[in-house]
Design an enzyme around this catalytic site. Structure first.
Site, PDB file in Angstrom:
ATOM      1  N   TYR A 216     -42.293 -26.739  11.429  1.00 18.92           N
ATOM      2  CA  TYR A 216     -42.317 -28.150  11.826  1.00 18.92           C
ATOM      3  C   TYR A 216     -43.513 -28.427  12.740  1.00 18.92           C
ATOM      4  O   TYR A 216     -44.366 -29.251  12.413  1.00 18.92           O
ATOM      5  CB  TYR A 216     -41.008 -28.470  12.547  1.00 18.92           C
TER       6      TYR A 216
ATOM      7  N   LYS B 139     -46.786 -30.477  11.488  1.00 15.43           N
ATOM      8  CA  LYS B 139     -47.072 -31.787  12.088  1.00 15.43           C
ATOM      9  C   LYS B 139     -48.474 -31.786  12.697  1.00 15.43           C
ATOM     10  O   LYS B 139     -49.191 -32.782  12.617  1.00 15.43           O
ATOM     11  CB  LYS B 139     -46.032 -32.140  13.153  1.00 15.43           C
TER      12      LYS B 139
ATOM     13  N   ASN C 170     -37.667 -37.506  21.371  1.00 16.25           N
ATOM     14  CA  ASN C 170     -36.249 -37.529  20.954  1.00 16.25           C
ATOM     15  C   ASN C 170     -35.721 -38.956  20.833  1.00 16.25           C
ATOM     16  O   ASN C 170     -35.815 -39.731  21.787  1.00 16.25           O
ATOM     17  CB  ASN C 170     -35.401 -36.752  21.960  1.00 16.25           C
TER      18      ASN C 170
ATOM     19  N   VAL D  51     -28.663 -32.857  19.742  1.00 11.14           N
ATOM     20  CA  VAL D  51     -27.765 -32.815  20.896  1.00 11.14           C
ATOM     21  C   VAL D  51     -26.918 -34.084  21.027  1.00 11.14           C
ATOM     22  O   VAL D  51     -25.724 -34.008  21.300  1.00 11.14           O
ATOM     23  CB  VAL D  51     -28.548 -32.479  22.191  1.00 11.14           C
TER      24      VAL D  51
ATOM     25  N   SER E 176     -25.966 -36.415  18.723  1.00  8.95           N
ATOM     26  CA  SER E 176     -24.938 -36.539  17.675  1.00  8.95           C
ATOM     27  C   SER E 176     -23.877 -35.447  17.830  1.00  8.95           C
ATOM     28  O   SER E 176     -22.685 -35.703  17.683  1.00  8.95           O
ATOM     29  CB  SER E 176     -25.577 -36.521  16.283  1.00  8.95           C
TER      30      SER E 176
ATOM     31  N   TYR F 200     -26.464 -25.769  24.961  1.00 14.62           N
ATOM     32  CA  TYR F 200     -27.173 -24.519  24.667  1.00 14.62           C
ATOM     33  C   TYR F 200     -27.917 -24.033  25.906  1.00 14.62           C
ATOM     34  O   TYR F 200     -28.531 -24.844  26.621  1.00 14.62           O
ATOM     35  CB  TYR F 200     -28.163 -24.706  23.504  1.00 14.62           C
TER      36      TYR F 200
ATOM     37  N   GLN G 174     -32.468 -27.400  30.673  1.00 16.57           N
ATOM     38  CA  GLN G 174     -33.629 -27.932  29.953  1.00 16.57           C
ATOM     39  C   GLN G 174     -33.507 -29.462  29.859  1.00 16.57           C
ATOM     40  O   GLN G 174     -32.405 -29.996  29.833  1.00 16.57           O
ATOM     41  CB  GLN G 174     -33.766 -27.299  28.548  1.00 16.57           C
TER      42      GLN G 174
ATOM     43  N   ASP H 283     -36.921 -22.863  22.331  1.00 16.44           N
ATOM     44  CA  ASP H 283     -36.424 -24.184  22.741  1.00 16.44           C
ATOM     45  C   ASP H 283     -37.233 -24.649  23.973  1.00 16.44           C
ATOM     46  O   ASP H 283     -37.246 -23.964  24.992  1.00 16.44           O
ATOM     47  CB  ASP H 283     -34.943 -24.047  23.107  1.00 16.44           C
TER      48      ASP H 283
ATOM     49  N   ARG I  57     -39.211 -31.981  28.475  1.00 13.26           N
ATOM     50  CA  ARG I  57     -39.956 -32.899  27.617  1.00 13.26           C
ATOM     51  C   ARG I  57     -39.770 -34.329  28.119  1.00 13.26           C
ATOM     52  O   ARG I  57     -38.661 -34.800  28.266  1.00 13.26           O
ATOM     53  CB  ARG I  57     -39.473 -32.783  26.188  1.00 13.26           C
TER      54      ARG I  57
HETATM   55  N1  UDP Z   1     -28.723 -28.779  22.405  1.00 13.17           N
HETATM   56  C1  UDP Z   1     -27.530 -28.568  23.069  1.00 13.17           C
HETATM   57  N2  UDP Z   1     -26.363 -28.696  22.351  1.00 13.17           N
HETATM   58  C2  UDP Z   1     -26.332 -29.027  21.037  1.00 13.17           C
HETATM   59  C3  UDP Z   1     -27.568 -29.266  20.373  1.00 13.17           C
HETATM   60  C4  UDP Z   1     -28.737 -29.117  21.091  1.00 13.17           C
HETATM   61  O1  UDP Z   1     -27.499 -28.281  24.273  1.00 13.17           O
HETATM   62  O2  UDP Z   1     -25.230 -29.114  20.479  1.00 13.17           O
HETATM   63  C5  UDP Z   1     -29.987 -28.679  23.199  1.00 13.17           C
HETATM   64  C6  UDP Z   1     -31.129 -27.960  22.497  1.00 13.17           C
HETATM   65  O3  UDP Z   1     -31.066 -26.573  22.737  1.00 13.17           O
HETATM   66  C7  UDP Z   1     -32.330 -28.637  23.174  1.00 13.17           C
HETATM   67  C8  UDP Z   1     -31.841 -30.048  23.471  1.00 13.17           C
HETATM   68  O4  UDP Z   1     -30.425 -29.990  23.426  1.00 13.17           O
HETATM   69  O5  UDP Z   1     -32.626 -27.994  24.390  1.00 13.17           O
HETATM   70  C9  UDP Z   1     -32.325 -31.077  22.456  1.00 13.17           C
HETATM   71  O6  UDP Z   1     -32.038 -30.578  21.170  1.00 13.17           O
HETATM   72  P1  UDP Z   1     -32.255 -31.422  19.855  1.00 13.17           P
HETATM   73  O7  UDP Z   1     -31.995 -30.477  18.720  1.00 13.17           O
HETATM   74  O8  UDP Z   1     -31.458 -32.668  19.914  1.00 13.17           O
HETATM   75  O9  UDP Z   1     -33.775 -31.857  19.907  1.00 13.17           O
HETATM   76  P2  UDP Z   1     -35.145 -31.009  20.110  1.00 13.17           P
HETATM   77  O10 UDP Z   1     -34.815 -29.579  20.443  1.00 13.17           O
HETATM   78  O11 UDP Z   1     -35.841 -31.153  18.809  1.00 13.17           O
HETATM   79  O12 UDP Z   1     -35.796 -31.692  21.237  1.00 13.17           O
END
Ligand code: UDP
Length: 316
Positions: A151, A155, A180, A193, A195, A210, A215, A279, A283
């Site tokens: 990804y 991109k 996001n 995260v 949803s 997670y 973070q 991860d 951000r």
């Molecule tokens: N995350 C979490 N629980 C979840 C899904 C994601 O804590 O059920 C965390 C994930 O590890 C990340 C943050 O939430 O640190 C945002 O994750 P997401 O997949 O939504 O977006 P991205 O990582 O692409 O910014």
């Protein structure tokens, strides 16, 4: 000469979460819209309300193939790509190709129609950023061959190809880096995260955070994001520009989980699962450029956006 009656817009990923909202807004502006989507992660249910609209056409199409001939085209919005972490890891090759081969096909297509192009890039191009907040001038800290690289790096390739067409062919193109984003039509099982946490809370399931949950991310409501995308395409002086779009309100994941816990009045407990590889720690967009160039800033607070999103999932 271009037809003056209706502007014609092509939206790739038009049956996706953001793409379908963009189609709604373009139709509200009076554009004739062609939504292209191969339905890998998009869904016809996102656009079924538009199916009989005279200005709307859905074409099931994989843009890694040469583009079909179309009537006159004025604007091409390239949003097609799996975008959630589980999706782009499951469809890693498709993700790499839609942002590389797909982007080149669409750039060629845009050039042939002397149309304008917008590439939907991502905050992921910053990787795990060493600069905070992230400005467009930051080059990022990306693992070039890690599990997210299908990804991130595709991109980045898509951005490069877009700028190549600006420089080599004088194409009228711009890049938006989407941070996001959340809101109605994001798939329940999308794996992101917002949803995940809302749907877990509404089903009284454990809410998964997670890692340690320290973070951070900054969450933009979809209507604000779509407004930013439209301004990036339609405002003067955006040719060749790279623009961050996102909401700078920054939360740790544990803060977000607690907020959703309180708003849904759930009995669900928060549990801690392993942190996915690569991860990013933090951000947050610096949106000064979007403010100056587009006169844009988010208007929906995270509280209001989450309220609307919770309502949507309750009723769907
Ligand atoms: N995350 C979490 N629980 C979840 C899904 C994601 O804590 O059920 C965390 C994930 O590890 C990340 C943050 O939430 O640190 C945002 O994750 P997401 O997949 O939504 O977006 P991205 O990582 O692409 O910014």
């Amino acid at each position: 000469m271009k037809s003056p009656k209706h502007k014609v817009s092509v939206v790739t990923g038009g049956a996706g979460f953001i793409g379908s909202h963009l189609c709604d807004s373009l139709i509200a502006l009076g554009h004739q819209v062609f939504a292209l989507d191969n339905l890998l992660t998009g869904s016809e249910s996102n656009i079924e309300h538009l199916a009989s609209h005279p200005l709307f056409t859905f074409v099931r199409y994989d843009v890694t193939h040469e583009m079909p001939i179309m009537p006159d085209v004025h604007y091409v919005f390239h949003l097609a790509s799996p975008a959630s972490v589980p999706d782009y890891q499951k469809y890693s090759e498709e993700t790499a190709l839609v942002n590389s081969v797909g982007t080149r096909n669409l750039l060629k297509f845009t050039r042939a129609y002397r149309a304008q192009f917008l590439y939907a890039s991502t905050s992921e191009v910053y990787g795990s950023p060493l600069e905070h907040p992230q400005k467009e001038t930051y080059w990022g800290n990306v693992n070039p061959n890690g599990v997210r690289s299908c990804y991130d790096e595709s991109k980045r390739f898509g951005e490069m190809m877009t700028m190549l067409y600006v420089r080599k062919y004088g194409l009228d193109a711009r890049i938006v880096r989407i941070f996001n984003t959340y809101g109605p039509r994001m798939r329940k099982d999308d794996g992101r995260v917002v949803s995940n946490l809302i749907n877990q809370a509404l089903s009284s399931l454990a809410m998964t955070v997670y890692g340690g949950g320290s973070q951070t991310r900054s969450f933009c409501y979809v209507s604000d994001l779509v407004d930013g995308i439209l301004r990036a395409m339609l405002s003067p002086k955006t040719n060749g520009e790279v623009i961050n779009l996102g909401n700078p309100e920054e939360y740790t994941m544990i803060e977000l989980a607690k907020k959703i816990q309180a708003m849904t009045k759930t009995t669900s407990e928060i549990v801690f699962n392993p942190l996915p590889e690569d991860d990013p720690d933090r951000r947050k967009p610096d949106i000064s450029k979007a403010k100056t160039l587009l006169g844009w800033k988010p208007t929906v607070s995270v509280n209001d956006g989450l309220k609307k999103t919770i309502e949507y999932y309750r009723n769907s």
